[in-house]
Scaffold this active site. Sequence first.
Site, PDB file in Angstrom:
ATOM      1  N   GLY A  46       7.653 -25.038 -34.080  1.00 50.33           N
ATOM      2  CA  GLY A  46       8.320 -24.311 -33.010  1.00 50.33           C
ATOM      3  C   GLY A  46       8.194 -22.835 -33.332  1.00 50.33           C
ATOM      4  N   GLU A  47       9.284 -22.115 -33.243  1.00 49.93           N
ATOM      5  CA  GLU A  47       9.268 -20.688 -33.547  1.00 49.93           C
ATOM      6  C   GLU A  47      10.381 -20.427 -34.547  1.00 49.93           C
ATOM      7  OE1 GLU A  47       8.542 -16.970 -34.013  1.00 49.93           O
ATOM      8  OE2 GLU A  47      10.552 -17.415 -33.293  1.00 49.93           O
ATOM      9  N   SER A  48      10.014 -19.989 -35.734  1.00 49.94           N
ATOM     10  CA  SER A  48      10.992 -19.902 -36.824  1.00 49.94           C
ATOM     11  C   SER A  48      12.109 -18.904 -36.529  1.00 49.94           C
ATOM     12  CB  SER A  48      10.304 -19.567 -38.151  1.00 49.94           C
ATOM     13  OG  SER A  48       9.614 -18.340 -38.072  1.00 49.94           O
ATOM     14  N   CYS A  77       4.889 -26.528 -40.056  1.00 54.15           N
ATOM     15  CA  CYS A  77       4.622 -25.257 -39.384  1.00 54.15           C
ATOM     16  C   CYS A  77       5.834 -24.331 -39.509  1.00 54.15           C
ATOM     17  CB  CYS A  77       4.189 -25.493 -37.935  1.00 54.15           C
ATOM     18  SG  CYS A  77       3.321 -24.081 -37.221  1.00 54.15           S
ATOM     19  N   ARG A 104       3.648 -15.748 -41.735  1.00 51.90           N
ATOM     20  CA  ARG A 104       3.797 -16.297 -40.388  1.00 51.90           C
ATOM     21  C   ARG A 104       2.583 -15.952 -39.518  1.00 51.90           C
ATOM     22  NH1 ARG A 104       8.078 -13.729 -37.601  1.00 51.90           N
ATOM     23  NH2 ARG A 104       8.194 -15.526 -36.245  1.00 51.90           N
ATOM     24  N   ILE A 138      -1.307 -24.777 -34.942  1.00 51.30           N
ATOM     25  CA  ILE A 138      -0.896 -24.050 -33.741  1.00 51.30           C
ATOM     26  C   ILE A 138      -0.104 -22.827 -34.182  1.00 51.30           C
ATOM     27  CG2 ILE A 138       0.388 -24.148 -31.569  1.00 51.30           C
ATOM     28  CD1 ILE A 138       0.026 -27.233 -31.670  1.00 51.30           C
ATOM     29  N   ARG A 139      -0.676 -21.639 -34.033  1.00 50.05           N
ATOM     30  CA  ARG A 139      -0.039 -20.400 -34.503  1.00 50.05           C
ATOM     31  C   ARG A 139       0.512 -20.612 -35.913  1.00 50.05           C
ATOM     32  NH1 ARG A 139       4.395 -18.377 -31.138  1.00 50.05           N
ATOM     33  NH2 ARG A 139       4.054 -16.472 -32.266  1.00 50.05           N
ATOM     34  N   HIS A 174       0.673 -29.537 -37.882  1.00 44.17           N
ATOM     35  CA  HIS A 174       1.510 -30.474 -37.117  1.00 44.17           C
ATOM     36  C   HIS A 174       0.997 -31.900 -37.314  1.00 44.17           C
ATOM     37  CE1 HIS A 174       3.846 -27.526 -34.742  1.00 44.17           C
ATOM     38  NE2 HIS A 174       2.800 -26.766 -34.970  1.00 44.17           N
ATOM     39  N   GLU A 176       2.629 -34.548 -36.776  1.00 47.63           N
ATOM     40  CA  GLU A 176       3.197 -35.415 -35.744  1.00 47.63           C
ATOM     41  C   GLU A 176       2.323 -35.503 -34.495  1.00 47.63           C
ATOM     42  OE1 GLU A 176       4.672 -31.323 -34.611  1.00 47.63           O
ATOM     43  OE2 GLU A 176       4.135 -32.380 -36.455  1.00 47.63           O
TER      44      GLU A 176
END
Length: 194
Positions: A46-48, A77, A104, A138-139, A174, A176
């Site tokens: 997600g976004e930390s 991630c 990051r 992903i990013r 990721h 998952e």
Amino acid sequence: MRVGVLSLQGDFEAHSRRLSDLGAEAVEVRYGHQLEEIGGLVLPGGESTTNLILMEEERLWEPLQRFVGQRPVLGTCAGAILLARDVSNPSQPSLGAIAMSIERNAYGRQADSSIRTVEPEREFTERTRGGPLEAVFIRAPIIRSVDPGVTVLLRDGPDPILVEQGRHLAATFHAELTTDTRLHELFLDKVGRG
């Protein structure tokens, strides 16, 4: 076996499905009291920064700090960023559960996302099974350094992408989002051993 998935943002549902498919009871964790009811926890991507804000709003930070001192945690991630001791680009608070430095968004923007096939380190295959592993970035962050006592289980070229310290695992990809279940199996084994 009850395993929590931090469910504030990010693709927590994919982790929950994977854990359920492997026979665990997946619990979507949104409140601190839920941590008392689980044997391990997944910190999803997600976004930390957003996760940090939401954790503060829900008063989850202190319960999470206690939890990582007692139970197994898997971070993927953004979750790996939260587990790191040192975070850069920019610096931000973290749980400091794994003695590593992480940068990051080191692979670039969303458009720079990729799927790579990697060969696991010997210890990973000995504890799971052999064969290449698909990794979805992903990013993604990059683990820039690890201290002695941190085991690298997967690399992408020279970069560690799955590390282990004690009861904790951190992956910059990721897991998952693929059909390969080995990382989650390894984590559930840790949870089962307490």
